[in-house]
Enzyme design. Structure first.
Site, PDB file in Angstrom:
ATOM      1  N   HIS A  15       0.882  -1.045  -0.403  1.00  0.00           N
ATOM      2  CA  HIS A  15      -0.002  -0.068   0.420  1.00  0.00           C
ATOM      3  C   HIS A  15       0.509   1.312   0.141  1.00  0.00           C
ATOM      4  O   HIS A  15       1.058   2.072  -0.979  1.00  0.00           O
ATOM      5  CB  HIS A  15      -1.075  -0.129   1.289  1.00  0.00           C
ATOM      6  CG  HIS A  15      -2.397   0.683   1.252  1.00  0.00           C
ATOM      7  ND1 HIS A  15      -2.165   2.476   0.028  1.00  0.00           N
ATOM      8  CD2 HIS A  15      -2.588   1.629   2.172  1.00  0.00           C
ATOM      9  CE1 HIS A  15      -2.704   2.543   0.667  1.00  0.00           C
ATOM     10  NE2 HIS A  15      -3.961   2.060   1.706  1.00  0.00           N
ATOM     11  N   HIS A  47      -2.041  -0.537 -12.167  1.00  0.00           N
ATOM     12  CA  HIS A  47      -2.678  -0.513 -11.060  1.00  0.00           C
ATOM     13  C   HIS A  47      -4.216  -1.133 -10.850  1.00  0.00           C
ATOM     14  O   HIS A  47      -4.534  -1.216 -11.254  1.00  0.00           O
ATOM     15  CB  HIS A  47      -3.511   1.349 -10.858  1.00  0.00           C
ATOM     16  CG  HIS A  47      -4.400   1.856  -9.019  1.00  0.00           C
ATOM     17  ND1 HIS A  47      -5.286   1.799  -8.985  1.00  0.00           N
ATOM     18  CD2 HIS A  47      -3.481   2.513  -8.709  1.00  0.00           C
ATOM     19  CE1 HIS A  47      -5.781   2.748  -8.354  1.00  0.00           C
ATOM     20  NE2 HIS A  47      -4.360   2.999  -7.770  1.00  0.00           N
ATOM     21  N   ASP A  85       3.147   6.050  -7.228  1.00  0.00           N
ATOM     22  CA  ASP A  85       4.037   6.278  -6.369  1.00  0.00           C
ATOM     23  C   ASP A  85       5.071   6.542  -8.296  1.00  0.00           C
ATOM     24  O   ASP A  85       6.738   5.938  -7.822  1.00  0.00           O
ATOM     25  CB  ASP A  85       4.063   4.891  -6.942  1.00  0.00           C
ATOM     26  CG  ASP A  85       3.492   4.605  -5.275  1.00  0.00           C
ATOM     27  OD1 ASP A  85       3.422   6.086  -4.558  1.00  0.00           O
ATOM     28  OD2 ASP A  85       2.457   3.431  -5.008  1.00  0.00           O
TER      29      ASP A  85
HETATM   30  N1  CMC Z   1       4.848  -4.436 -14.200  1.00  0.00           N
HETATM   31  C1  CMC Z   1       4.860  -5.259 -15.735  1.00  0.00           C
HETATM   32  N2  CMC Z   1       3.817  -6.101 -15.414  1.00  0.00           N
HETATM   33  C2  CMC Z   1       2.715  -5.811 -15.249  1.00  0.00           C
HETATM   34  C3  CMC Z   1       2.476  -4.482 -13.668  1.00  0.00           C
HETATM   35  C4  CMC Z   1       4.093  -4.105 -13.631  1.00  0.00           C
HETATM   36  N3  CMC Z   1       3.718  -3.331 -12.573  1.00  0.00           N
HETATM   37  N4  CMC Z   1       1.716  -4.354 -13.436  1.00  0.00           N
HETATM   38  C5  CMC Z   1       1.047  -5.547 -14.084  1.00  0.00           C
HETATM   39  N5  CMC Z   1       1.105  -6.862 -14.697  1.00  0.00           N
HETATM   40  C6  CMC Z   1       1.085  -7.313 -15.710  1.00  0.00           C
HETATM   41  C7  CMC Z   1       0.642  -8.705 -15.312  1.00  0.00           C
HETATM   42  O1  CMC Z   1       1.833  -9.788 -14.519  1.00  0.00           O
HETATM   43  C8  CMC Z   1      -0.463  -9.262 -15.421  1.00  0.00           C
HETATM   44  O2  CMC Z   1       0.604  -9.642 -16.973  1.00  0.00           O
HETATM   45  P1  CMC Z   1      -0.116 -11.300 -17.526  1.00  0.00           P
HETATM   46  O3  CMC Z   1      -1.611 -11.130 -17.722  1.00  0.00           O
HETATM   47  O4  CMC Z   1       0.296 -11.383 -18.372  1.00  0.00           O
HETATM   48  O5  CMC Z   1      -0.560 -12.252 -16.368  1.00  0.00           O
HETATM   49  C9  CMC Z   1      -1.348  -7.788 -16.165  1.00  0.00           C
HETATM   50  O6  CMC Z   1      -0.594  -7.382 -15.887  1.00  0.00           O
HETATM   51  C10 CMC Z   1      -2.839  -7.681 -14.581  1.00  0.00           C
HETATM   52  O7  CMC Z   1      -1.473  -8.004 -13.624  1.00  0.00           O
HETATM   53  P2  CMC Z   1      -2.537  -7.599 -12.476  1.00  0.00           P
HETATM   54  O8  CMC Z   1      -1.594  -8.036 -10.820  1.00  0.00           O
HETATM   55  O9  CMC Z   1      -3.372  -8.721 -12.121  1.00  0.00           O
HETATM   56  O10 CMC Z   1      -3.455  -6.455 -11.668  1.00  0.00           O
HETATM   57  P3  CMC Z   1      -3.085  -5.792 -10.229  1.00  0.00           P
HETATM   58  O11 CMC Z   1      -4.489  -5.043 -10.615  1.00  0.00           O
HETATM   59  O12 CMC Z   1      -4.148  -7.515  -9.218  1.00  0.00           O
HETATM   60  O13 CMC Z   1      -2.278  -5.561  -9.802  1.00  0.00           O
HETATM   61  C11 CMC Z   1      -0.742  -3.310  -9.529  1.00  0.00           C
HETATM   62  C12 CMC Z   1      -1.708  -3.678  -9.500  1.00  0.00           C
HETATM   63  C13 CMC Z   1      -1.344  -2.255  -9.033  1.00  0.00           C
HETATM   64  C14 CMC Z   1      -0.192  -4.694  -7.600  1.00  0.00           C
HETATM   65  C15 CMC Z   1      -0.308  -3.574 -10.047  1.00  0.00           C
HETATM   66  O14 CMC Z   1      -0.181  -3.466 -11.406  1.00  0.00           O
HETATM   67  C16 CMC Z   1       1.805  -3.987  -9.752  1.00  0.00           C
HETATM   68  O15 CMC Z   1       1.804  -4.526  -8.658  1.00  0.00           O
HETATM   69  N6  CMC Z   1       2.354  -2.580  -9.676  1.00  0.00           N
HETATM   70  C17 CMC Z   1       3.209  -1.960  -9.149  1.00  0.00           C
HETATM   71  C18 CMC Z   1       3.622  -1.831  -8.622  1.00  0.00           C
HETATM   72  C19 CMC Z   1       3.131  -0.271  -7.859  1.00  0.00           C
HETATM   73  O16 CMC Z   1       3.165   0.291  -8.392  1.00  0.00           O
HETATM   74  N7  CMC Z   1       1.608  -0.374  -6.488  1.00  0.00           N
HETATM   75  C20 CMC Z   1       1.290   0.952  -6.571  1.00  0.00           C
HETATM   76  C21 CMC Z   1      -0.074   1.025  -6.744  1.00  0.00           C
HETATM   77  S1  CMC Z   1      -0.756   2.655  -6.687  1.00  0.00           S
HETATM   78  C22 CMC Z   1      -0.746   3.047  -5.455  1.00  0.00           C
HETATM   79  C23 CMC Z   1      -2.255   3.199  -4.550  1.00  0.00           C
HETATM   80  O17 CMC Z   1      -2.845   4.118  -5.489  1.00  0.00           O
HETATM   81  O18 CMC Z   1      -2.590   3.748  -3.830  1.00  0.00           O
END
Ligand code: CMC
Length: 457
Positions: A296, A335, A391
C-alpha cells in the site's frame, strides 16, 4: 435503499439456473431486478438492483432448508463488494478520472490548498473565505502536542521506523483526549477532526527528527501547513525557518494528491475499526498501520530503488526485457483501478521541475522519463493497460526534499489523514452502517474429542 427491498418476490422458475436482469417499470434507466433460479430447489427469486448493485443480504432468503443460514457471497479481498455509500471521492479508472466531491483533482491541485481540500472532503463543499480562514486558524492553533507525547516518542529506539512511531503516537493521542470516544456528539467529533489534521505533521516530523538524532522542533504557527512541516523537519540553528515557496507548494500538492482515494485498504481499515465506535485517533492509527504495508504505502520506495538500480538510460532496454520475461515488475506502473494514466502521476510530474530547480536535478529523472516513454511505446505495457501511477514520480520528489525512504509512507499518511477522517465522519453519520463483521466459509474440523497430550502422535 428502500426498507422494503427485502420483500422479494418468489416464483417458480426454469431449471437452468439463469441469471437474468430485467428492466423495471421505468425502462432501462429505471429500477431493475435480477431473476435468479436456484437449481437445488427450482425456486426463482427476483432481487432488486440499485446503482448496479445487489444487496448481499437479499441472497439470504435463498435456501434449501428453511432452517439454514441462506446464500452468502464469497469475496476475498473485496474484489467486487461495495461496503458503503459514499459521496466523497469518484474514480473512473478506465478514463483516468479522480474527483473529490465532484471537483476534478487537476483543478484542486491548480487552485486549492491542502487544507481547503481537507475542508471539502470532510464538510462536503468548498468553504467561503470566512469559513476557510476559521478552519485554517483552528488547525494552526492546534498543531502543538502535549509535552508527554515528546517523552513517549523519546522511548523509541534511535532507529525506529517512523511509520511504527506514527501508528503508536496517533493511537496514543486518544489517551490525551478521553472525550474523543463520544463520537455521537457532533461538537466532540469536530474538535478531534481539527486535532488530527493539525497534529499529524507534528508527530511525523518528531518521528523524523528522532531518527536523525536531532531535537524535536515545535510548530511555527506563522507558517502555512506544508511550510510549517518543512520547518519542523529541517530547522536547525536559524531563528526563523523560511521555507522555499516552491518546495512548500510542491509538498502541499503532494498532500492534496494523497488526500483520498475512496475505499482503498487503509481507508477500509479506518472504516472497519471506526465501525466499532472507537475514538477517531484509534481508527486513524489503524489506517496508518494498513499504509505501513509494502503493498500500500511502500510502492514509491520500491520505484525509487528500481530507478537507482537501473542507474542509466542505457540499462533500460535490458531492464524492460527482464520485466517482460516476468522476472520482476516495473514499479510505479499499473493500478488495480486505473487502466489509464493515473491523473495523480501527471500532476506530480509537473511539480518535479519546481523541486529540482531548488534542490538540483536528480540524475534519475532522465532514467524515469525515458523508462516511461519506452514502456508506453511497448505493446507489453499498452496491451495490459499499464501506465505510470502516483508512485512512479513521488519517490523522486521525496528524495529531492531530503527524505529517507522510510519517511515516504509517512508523507502519504499526512495527506491521507483528511480522507480517513472524511470517510470516518461519513461512516459515523450513516444510519445504515453497523459494526463491520464479515462472514466466513468454515473449512476446518468439527466435533472432535479432546486428545490428552501424551496420546498425541
Ligand atoms: N510491471 C509489469 N507487469 C505488470 C505490472 C507491472 N508493474 N503490473 C501488472 N503487470 C502485468 C501482470 O503481470 C499481468 O500480466 P499477465 O496478464 O500477463 O499475467 C497483468 O499486468 C495484470 O496484472 P495484475 O497483477 O492482475 O493487476 P492488479 O490489478 O492485480 O495489480 C498492481 C495492480 C498495482 C498491484 C500492479 O500493477 C503492480 O504490482 N504494480 C507495481 C507496484 C505499484 O506500482 N504499486 C502502486 C500502486 S498505486 C498506489 C495507490 O494508489 O495507493
Amino acid at each position: 435503499m428502500s426498507p422494503d427491498r427485502s420483500t422479494v418476490e418468489q416464483q417458480q422458475g426454469t431449471s437452468d439456473g439463469e441469471l437474468r436482469q430485467s428492466a423495471g417499470e421505468n425502462g432501462a434507466s429505471g429500477p431493475s431486478t435480477l431473476s435468479v433460479t436456484d437449481n437445488r430447489t427450482g425456486k426463482s427469486y427476483e432481487l432488486p438492483i440499485e446503482d448496479g448493485t445487489l444487496r448481499a443480504t437479499d441472497l439470504r432468503q435463498i435456501k434449501v432448508d428453511p432452517d439454514e443460514f441462506g446464500l452468502m457471497s464469497y469475496d476475498p479481498a473485496y474484489m467486487n463488494t461495495a461496503s458503503c455509500r459514499s459521496a466523497i471521492t469518484y474514480i473512473d479508472g478506465d478514463a483516468g478520472i479522480l474527483q473529490h466531491r465532484g471537483y476534478p483533482i487537476e483543478q484542486l491541485c491548480e487552485h486549492s490548498s491542502y487544507l481547503e481540500v481537507a475542508y471539502l472532503l470532510i464538510n462536503g463543499k468548498l468553504p467561503t473565505q470566512a469559513e476557510l480562514t476559521d478552519w485554517v486558524d483552528e488547525i494552526t492553533i492546534h498543531t502543538f502536542v502535549h509535552e508527554n507525547v515528546k517523552d513517549f516518542m523519546q522511548g523509541f529506539r534511535y532507529d525506529a521506523n517512523p511509520m511504527g512511531m506514527l501508528v503508536a503516537s496517533v493511537g496514543a493521542l486518544s489517551t490525551f483526549y478521553p472525550d474523543a470516544n463520544k463520537i455521537k456528539e457532533e461538537r466532540v467529533r469536530a474538535i478531534q477532526i481539527i486535532r488530527l489534521l493539525a497534529k499529524m505533521p507534528t508527530l511525523a516530523a518528531f518521528a523524523f527528527r528522532h531518527n536523525m538524532g536531532q531535537p524535536y522542533v515545535y510548530p511555527d504557527n506563522d507558517l502555512e501547513y506544508a511550510g510549517n512541516f518543512l520547518g519542523m523537519m529541517y530547522k536547525m540553528t536559524e531563528l526563523k525557518y523560511r521555507p522555499d515557496p516552491r518546495l512548500a507548494r510542491a509538498l502541499d500538492v503532494l498532500f492534496i494528491l494523497h488526500a483520498d482515494h475512496e475505499q482503498n485498504a487503509s481507508t477500509s481499515a479506518v472504516r472497519s475499526v471506526g465501525s466499532t465506535q472507537v475514538d477517531p485517533y484509534s481508527a486513524v492509527a489503524a489506517g496508518v498501520a494498513a499504509l505501513y504495508g509494502p503493498l500500500h504505502g511502500g510502492a514509491n520506495e520500491q520505484a525509487l530503488r528500481m530507478l537507482k538500480r537501473i542507474e542509466t538510460v542505457e540499462n533500460i532496454p535490458a531492464f524492460l526485457e527482464g520485466v517482460k520475461a516476468g522476472n520482476e515488475r516495473l514499479m510505479g506502473f499499473g493500478h488495480r483501478v486505473y487502466k489509464n494514466y493515473d491523473p495523480r502521476a501527471r500532476i506530480i510530474r509537473k511539480y518535479l521541475d519546481d523541486v529540482f530547480e531548488v534542490r538540483g536535478k536528480s540524475p534519475l529523472l532522465d532514467v524515469a522519463t525515458e523508462l516511461e516513454k519506452r514502456a508506453l511505446d511497448d505493446e507489453y505495457f499498452t496491451s495490459r493497460k499499464l501506465y505510470p501511477n502516483v508512485d512512479f514520480y513521488s519517490g523522486l520528489i521525496y528524495e529531492a526534499l531530503g527524505l529517507p525512504v522510510a519517511m515516504f509512507p509517512v508523507m502519504f499518511a499526512i495527506g491521507r489523514t483528511s480522507g480517513w477522517i472524511a470517510q470516518w465522519k461519513e461512516l459515523v453519520e450513516d444510519p445504515e452502517q453497523k459494526i463491520a463483521r464479515p462472514r466466513q466459509i468454515y473449512t476446518g474440523d468439527r466435533d472432535l474429542d479432546y486428545v490428552p497430550i501424551e496420546q498425541r502422535g
